[in-house]
Enzyme design. Sequence first.
Site, PDB file in Angstrom:
ATOM      1  N   ASP A 140     -15.330  38.029  -7.571  1.00  0.00           N
ATOM      2  CA  ASP A 140     -14.933  37.932  -9.183  1.00  0.00           C
ATOM      3  C   ASP A 140     -15.722  38.404 -10.019  1.00  0.00           C
ATOM      4  OD1 ASP A 140     -13.474  36.450 -11.404  1.00  0.00           O
ATOM      5  OD2 ASP A 140     -15.328  35.281 -11.343  1.00  0.00           O
ATOM      6  N   HIS A 179     -10.808  15.697   6.670  1.00  0.00           N
ATOM      7  CA  HIS A 179     -11.330  14.537   6.325  1.00  0.00           C
ATOM      8  C   HIS A 179     -12.598  14.814   5.544  1.00  0.00           C
ATOM      9  CE1 HIS A 179      -9.163  13.586  10.350  1.00  0.00           C
ATOM     10  NE2 HIS A 179      -9.150  12.321  10.034  1.00  0.00           N
ATOM     11  N   MET A 232     -14.787  23.454   9.122  1.00  0.00           N
ATOM     12  CA  MET A 232     -14.098  24.058   7.895  1.00  0.00           C
ATOM     13  C   MET A 232     -14.897  24.047   6.653  1.00  0.00           C
ATOM     14  SD  MET A 232     -11.372  24.674   9.563  1.00  0.00           S
ATOM     15  CE  MET A 232     -10.571  25.476   8.098  1.00  0.00           C
TER      16      MET A 232
END
Length: 309
Positions: A112, A63, A97
């Site tokens: 990276d 959500h 989350m």
Amino acid sequence: MKDVSNKPDSFRSARAQCCLRAPQDCIERLRRGDTDKGDALKTARIAGILAAKRTDELLPLCHPLPIHRAELEFELGEEQVTILAEVQTIGPTGVEMEALTAAQMAALTLYDMLKPHCRPDQLEITDGRLLEKTGGKSQFRRYLRAPMSASVIVLSDTVAAGRKPDTAGRSVEEGLAAAGFEPVRYQVLPDEPDQLREAVQAQLTEGTALIVTVGGTGVGPRDCTVDTVQPMLTTELPGVMEAARDFGQRRTPYAMMSRGIAGLAGESVVVTFPGSRRGAEETLAALLPGLVHLLEVCRAGRPHPGGYQ
């Protein structure tokens, strides 16, 4: 997506972590901020914050939430950096989350920016996990620790006369049973003040913990619930129904017209719900955590554990 439209907002937070294993010389580059692409820790912090704010775009069933705080910290060891993410919101669902995504995205950013300085097999992202969450049903319970008695009294001339079925009162009855109330008594009365007064007094005499009336809180000529119940209260609790009206008003422009009241009558809690099924269900959804807390405090005779009391 899961329907959270009937869940009350609460303050929610979550903390998550993720680790990146790297050679010692790469860790030193992080300390100095001198990778080929710039300061990796500062870049990873921004990447993690952006990830927290856009988690609903990355995870298809997540959500969208207003993110009120997102922060990342980095703990540098000899051959490992631990990423700690913390996210906060005020909303109907948690931010686990968002915190996990923030930590993982920060780790990917460091990966990276460090890969030009070492072999690929020397970098490893590990230990992504949730550390802590607060708010919602894990903190504000919607069920009793031990059963307590409840009574649902439906006020409706048409239902009492058998001209239509009751759905609002039955819905409240089911909701209270699911929250651990036992027994849950149920009765239907016409909109008559004397009958309502006698029914409420009977429940008070029996020592019923929670008495919920359903119906009769509007402005119609037969809406007698509030005027009948109010003199029976020993302590009014105006904030209870203010919370219910605020919850309902964000879902329908008519919630403001409910005159519902709530309070203590001796050791019993009395609450007056609106008569529509939607209004009754939304009122229960808004009030259940507070009612559970209030009843357990009143019945146990223990001090209020913090909060606004």
